[in-house]
Scaffold this motif. Sequence first.
Motif, PDB file in Angstrom:
ATOM      1  N   PRO A  27       0.830  -1.203   0.000  1.00 22.68           N
ATOM      2  CA  PRO A  27       0.000   0.000   0.000  1.00 22.68           C
ATOM      3  C   PRO A  27       0.863   1.251   0.000  1.00 22.68           C
ATOM      4  CG  PRO A  27       0.000  -1.050   2.172  1.00 22.68           C
ATOM      5  CD  PRO A  27       0.698  -1.986   1.232  1.00 22.68           C
ATOM      6  N   LEU A  28       0.546   2.187  -0.881  1.00 25.05           N
ATOM      7  CA  LEU A  28       1.383   3.377  -1.066  1.00 25.05           C
ATOM      8  C   LEU A  28       0.517   4.617  -1.268  1.00 25.05           C
ATOM      9  CD1 LEU A  28       3.847   1.656  -3.521  1.00 25.05           C
ATOM     10  CD2 LEU A  28       4.528   2.612  -1.292  1.00 25.05           C
ATOM     11  N   GLN A 103      -6.959  -1.058   0.921  1.00 25.83           N
ATOM     12  CA  GLN A 103      -6.505  -0.901   2.304  1.00 25.83           C
ATOM     13  C   GLN A 103      -7.451   0.056   3.043  1.00 25.83           C
ATOM     14  OE1 GLN A 103      -2.856   1.157   3.528  1.00 25.83           O
ATOM     15  NE2 GLN A 103      -2.286  -0.626   4.777  1.00 25.83           N
ATOM     16  N   ASN A 184       1.705   1.417  11.254  1.00 28.67           N
ATOM     17  CA  ASN A 184       2.244   2.767  11.034  1.00 28.67           C
ATOM     18  C   ASN A 184       1.657   3.885  11.886  1.00 28.67           C
ATOM     19  OD1 ASN A 184       3.827   1.494   9.195  1.00 28.67           O
ATOM     20  ND2 ASN A 184       2.676   2.137   7.384  1.00 28.67           N
ATOM     21  N   VAL A 270       5.100  -5.236   8.515  1.00 31.91           N
ATOM     22  CA  VAL A 270       6.160  -4.277   8.215  1.00 31.91           C
ATOM     23  C   VAL A 270       7.281  -4.594   9.201  1.00 31.91           C
ATOM     24  CG1 VAL A 270       6.774  -1.845   7.943  1.00 31.91           C
ATOM     25  CG2 VAL A 270       4.405  -2.580   7.575  1.00 31.91           C
ATOM     26  N   PHE A 274       9.150   2.528   8.789  1.00 29.66           N
ATOM     27  CA  PHE A 274       8.347   2.951   7.648  1.00 29.66           C
ATOM     28  C   PHE A 274       9.226   3.273   6.448  1.00 29.66           C
ATOM     29  CE2 PHE A 274       6.442   6.595   5.405  1.00 29.66           C
ATOM     30  CZ  PHE A 274       5.245   6.046   5.006  1.00 29.66           C
ATOM     31  N   GLY A 276      11.908   1.949   5.677  1.00 26.62           N
ATOM     32  CA  GLY A 276      12.676   0.819   5.195  1.00 26.62           C
ATOM     33  C   GLY A 276      14.122   0.814   5.649  1.00 26.62           C
ATOM     34  N   ASN A 301       7.330  -7.348   4.623  1.00 20.53           N
ATOM     35  CA  ASN A 301       7.543  -6.050   3.954  1.00 20.53           C
ATOM     36  C   ASN A 301       8.661  -5.267   4.627  1.00 20.53           C
ATOM     37  OD1 ASN A 301       6.694  -2.863   4.320  1.00 20.53           O
ATOM     38  ND2 ASN A 301       6.614  -3.577   2.210  1.00 20.53           N
ATOM     39  N   GLY A 302       9.316  -4.458   3.826  1.00 24.69           N
ATOM     40  CA  GLY A 302      10.254  -3.473   4.363  1.00 24.69           C
ATOM     41  C   GLY A 302      11.658  -3.631   3.832  1.00 24.69           C
ATOM     42  N   TYR A 304      12.908  -4.809   1.202  1.00 21.94           N
ATOM     43  CA  TYR A 304      13.287  -6.051   0.519  1.00 21.94           C
ATOM     44  C   TYR A 304      13.805  -5.753  -0.873  1.00 21.94           C
ATOM     45  CZ  TYR A 304      11.457  -9.513   3.807  1.00 21.94           C
ATOM     46  OH  TYR A 304      11.274 -10.326   4.881  1.00 21.94           O
ATOM     47  N   GLY A 324       7.262  -1.828  -1.858  1.00 24.26           N
ATOM     48  CA  GLY A 324       6.675  -0.498  -1.914  1.00 24.26           C
ATOM     49  C   GLY A 324       7.381   0.374  -2.934  1.00 24.26           C
ATOM     50  N   ILE A 328       6.801   1.698  -6.990  1.00 23.08           N
ATOM     51  CA  ILE A 328       6.564   3.057  -7.468  1.00 23.08           C
ATOM     52  C   ILE A 328       7.359   3.269  -8.758  1.00 23.08           C
ATOM     53  CG2 ILE A 328       7.097   5.504  -7.010  1.00 23.08           C
ATOM     54  CD1 ILE A 328       6.312   5.060  -4.101  1.00 23.08           C
TER      55      ILE A 328
HETATM   56  C1  FNR Z   1       4.192   4.130   2.295  1.00 16.51           C
HETATM   57  N1  FNR Z   1       3.771   3.136   3.193  1.00 16.51           N
HETATM   58  C2  FNR Z   1       2.419   2.945   3.414  1.00 16.51           C
HETATM   59  N2  FNR Z   1       1.994   1.944   4.253  1.00 16.51           N
HETATM   60  C3  FNR Z   1       0.677   1.687   4.400  1.00 16.51           C
HETATM   61  O1  FNR Z   1       0.317   0.768   5.121  1.00 16.51           O
HETATM   62  N3  FNR Z   1      -0.253   2.424   3.737  1.00 16.51           N
HETATM   63  C4  FNR Z   1       0.087   3.458   2.915  1.00 16.51           C
HETATM   64  O2  FNR Z   1      -0.779   4.097   2.311  1.00 16.51           O
HETATM   65  C5  FNR Z   1       1.470   3.757   2.777  1.00 16.51           C
HETATM   66  N4  FNR Z   1       1.895   4.794   2.016  1.00 16.51           N
HETATM   67  C6  FNR Z   1       3.230   4.964   1.709  1.00 16.51           C
HETATM   68  C7  FNR Z   1       3.615   5.937   0.772  1.00 16.51           C
HETATM   69  C8  FNR Z   1       4.943   6.060   0.420  1.00 16.51           C
HETATM   70  C9  FNR Z   1       5.329   7.084  -0.619  1.00 16.51           C
HETATM   71  C10 FNR Z   1       5.919   5.230   1.030  1.00 16.51           C
HETATM   72  C11 FNR Z   1       7.371   5.326   0.636  1.00 16.51           C
HETATM   73  C12 FNR Z   1       5.533   4.298   1.957  1.00 16.51           C
HETATM   74  C13 FNR Z   1       4.741   2.146   3.660  1.00 16.51           C
HETATM   75  C14 FNR Z   1       4.991   1.117   2.556  1.00 16.51           C
HETATM   76  O3  FNR Z   1       3.846   0.318   2.332  1.00 16.51           O
HETATM   77  C15 FNR Z   1       6.161   0.175   2.924  1.00 16.51           C
HETATM   78  O4  FNR Z   1       5.913  -0.389   4.166  1.00 16.51           O
HETATM   79  C16 FNR Z   1       7.507   0.915   2.937  1.00 16.51           C
HETATM   80  O5  FNR Z   1       7.666   1.677   1.750  1.00 16.51           O
HETATM   81  C17 FNR Z   1       8.673  -0.065   3.064  1.00 16.51           C
HETATM   82  O6  FNR Z   1       8.657  -0.964   1.984  1.00 16.51           O
HETATM   83  P1  FNR Z   1       9.680  -0.809   0.736  1.00 16.51           P
HETATM   84  O7  FNR Z   1       9.396   0.509   0.072  1.00 16.51           O
HETATM   85  O8  FNR Z   1      11.045  -0.819   1.343  1.00 16.51           O
HETATM   86  O9  FNR Z   1       9.418  -2.001  -0.156  1.00 16.51           O
END
Ligand code: FNR
Length: 373
Positions: A27-28, A103, A184, A270, A274, A276, A301-302, A304, A324, A328
């Motif tokens: 989720p992003l 989500q 989070n 996670v 947050f 990573g 997650n986190g 990886y 995550g 993007i």
């Molecule tokens: C996030 N993350 C996040 N987590 C979540 O539960 N809901 C969300 O809407 C968001 N939004 C979000 C936006 C952006 C721009 C980032 C960078 C992160 C956290 C995300 O899901 C994830 O846990 C982290 O990015 C770590 O994973 P990666 O990026 O290392 O694969």
Amino acid sequence: MTDAPDPLIQPWILGDLQLPNRVLMAPLTRARAGQPGDVPTALNAGYYRQRAGAGLIVTEATQVSPQGKGYAFTPGIHSTDQIEGWRRVTDAVHDAGGRIYLQLWHVGRISRPELQPGGERPVAPSAIKPDAMTFISADSGMVEVGEPRALETEEIPEVVEQFRRGAVNAREAGFDGVEIHAANGYLLDQFLRSGSNRRTDAYGGSVANRLRFPLEVVDAVVGVWGTQRTGIRVSPTGSFNDMVDEDPVATNAALAVALQTRGIAFMEVVEDSFQGNHADGRPESVIEAIRTGFHRSYIGNGAYNAREARERIREGRCDLVTFGRPFIANPDLPERIRRNAPLNDWDEATFYGGDERGYTDYPTLPDNQAGSA
Ligand code: FNR
């Protein structure tokens, strides 16, 4: 074992949903919902469509109610327009051969009166001001959140009902399932962890009491979606949004057992901060406690990368991984992993808000149209 199959591109059955690979999209939040009304747009649909090759897409966090909103430009799932907007998204992903979960989000204390109905104070388990920031408009920059109002015991069923309605609306919008956001530092996490929950009623104090509200939400959502299409996300040791728990192993061991009893399809964990940054390593004792109590799908997650994801799946530390930031920047991430192709770098400047730049303009491999695999 060089010719052992890559577990990341092996299928998996999540609940009762067949996934073609284990490279899932985390989720992003991208803060690009249409205004007014926080309604998903054609641009948002195009973004998710590009990523339909994911084993599963979990959408950006989506507020279940106006009270659940904590940032400008995040989408909701409580109005007719939002349901229609999300329908465009789910149709686009399904047309491209993908699968997509919503989500479900309530931010609790991570909000500001400017974003709340009637300009009221945000709600939380306890009136504790976190050291945390949000953004309230395109040009607000990051602003501090204030002291929330503690929910009255009698108000809690109405908040559970907000999640239930969000779950119903998600069905109407054509999603394949839902993930409950209990990570989070948002509302469910605020109840779970001892640092933010100082309640003296049945919803605070002991671990069992701190679990009560999140589990009531799980039960309400399972009542709509069933166990096979319901999952949850937790971040047991993350400190984002000023979170702390006196005993994450005890809290999460109990949560895992309660969720196993209920039979939901997955826990997404996670395993990291947050952002990573896992300089201290992954929280293995918490992961162990969750794996011991919860025997359905475990999604890690986190921070990886493909190599570590493969290793941990092979070692039995997780079953699937959500990516995550790599998703993007790489709409065709599973295909790149399959081909061992290089990855695009992400651009943090365009994570939140704006237009198609840094959103739908990351290149795919020349001969890969997303979703064609
Ligand atoms: C996030 N993350 C996040 N987590 C979540 O539960 N809901 C969300 O809407 C968001 N939004 C979000 C936006 C952006 C721009 C980032 C960078 C992160 C956290 C995300 O899901 C994830 O846990 C982290 O990015 C770590 O994973 P990666 O990026 O290392 O694969």
